[in-house]
Enzyme design. Structure first.
Site, PDB file in Angstrom:
ATOM      1  N   SER A 146       0.848  -1.186   0.000  1.00 45.40           N
ATOM      2  CA  SER A 146       0.000   0.000   0.000  1.00 45.40           C
ATOM      3  C   SER A 146       0.884   1.236   0.000  1.00 45.40           C
ATOM      4  CB  SER A 146      -0.895   0.012   1.241  1.00 45.40           C
ATOM      5  OG  SER A 146      -1.556   1.261   1.398  1.00 45.40           O
ATOM      6  N   TYR A 169      -2.978  -0.086  10.398  1.00 37.68           N
ATOM      7  CA  TYR A 169      -2.841  -0.555   9.011  1.00 37.68           C
ATOM      8  C   TYR A 169      -1.483  -0.148   8.448  1.00 37.68           C
ATOM      9  CZ  TYR A 169      -4.000  -1.235   4.061  1.00 37.68           C
ATOM     10  OH  TYR A 169      -4.002  -1.638   2.740  1.00 37.68           O
TER      11      TYR A 169
END
Length: 263
Positions: A137, A150
């Site tokens: 990501s 996250y």
């Protein structure tokens, strides 16, 4: 790698990005083994691509689940590509987070991914050419408010990819890392979509990520970052992190407004 020579295992295949990757690879005539906890999406893909898709229902967070995946891969005839796409997201301020949810997120995004890769490496090393592709990501390079857990998981996955690539540098196993930006999947709920709209953040369709994954496999590109200006901010965060601090400080009131509810 030649895509039509690929025998690919995809974790998280019942999710939006996992399904898009599977569809793209089947369209390129790869053989695909889908791993997921929900069978309905996997079976739908199997019906669409008869003879190209096998499925295994498994929770890779458990030892039994990882054993089931390994057994399915052996029954599949072995694999020469593992795509670690399984993951979960939580959008909230850390002080409002739930301890069990943090453990679940790290357990799937990091621990289970490393454990499954460890289990499958001997199978990959038996192949003349093999690839591990980890789906990261932009938040694996930029710490972003509201996504602290996250981000921690994706920073870890990026570090794992880099270390494993160097560890396997004298073998025929390549390690790739593909970092999407915000993507329209069920993992990104209404609050994230609304916040991104307010901030003018572009969200990609899963098919965009799938195309990038196929291209990364074909050319064995070690690191791929999707989106502009996201690629610029990743570089800027490496060189001038204080500039990124200042930019995100301006966004903080909007982020807190959308992340204020409890997880």
């Amino acid at each position: 790698m030649k895509i039509d020579d690929c025998r690919v295992l995809i974790t998280g295949a019942s999710g939006g990005i996992g399904q898009a990757i599977a569809e793209a690879l089947c369209g390129e005539r790869a053989q695909v083994l889908l791993v997921g906890r929900r069978t309905a999406p996997l079976e739908a893909l199997s019906r669409r691509f008869p003879g190209r898709v096998d499925i295994v229902q498994a929770d890779i967070r458990t030892t039994a689940g990882r054993q089931a995946v390994e057994g399915a891969a052996e029954h599949f005839g072995g694999v020469n590509c593992v795509i670690n796409a399984a993951g979960v997201n939580r959008f909230c301020l850390l002080e409002n987070h739930d301890e069990d949810a943090i453990a679940e997120l790290i357990g799937l995004n990091v621990t289970a991914t490393l454990q499954l890769t460890h289990r499958l490496l001997p199978m990959l090393r038996r192949r003349e050419r093999a690839v591990v592709l980890n789906l990261g990501s932009t938040f694996g390079s930029i710490g972003y408010p509201g996504f602290s857990a996250y981000c921690a998981s994706k920073f870890a996955l990026r570090g794992f990819s880099e270390a494993l690539r160097r560890e396997l540098a004298d073998t025929h196993v390549r390690v790739l890392y593909v970092a999407p930006r915000a993507t329209r999947t069920t993992m990104n709920g209404d609050a994230i979509i609304a916040m991104n709209a307010d901030l003018g953040v572009t969200m990609d369709d899963p098919s965009v990520v799938a195309s990038a994954v196929v291209k990364a496999l074909r050319h064995e590109r070690e690191e791929v970052y999707l989106g502009w200006p996201e690629r610029l901010f990743v570089r800027l965060n490496q060189l001038l992190p204080r500039r990124v601090d200042q930019a995100l400080r301006k966004q903080l009131p909007v982020i807190k407004r959308f992340a204020g509810t409890r997880s």
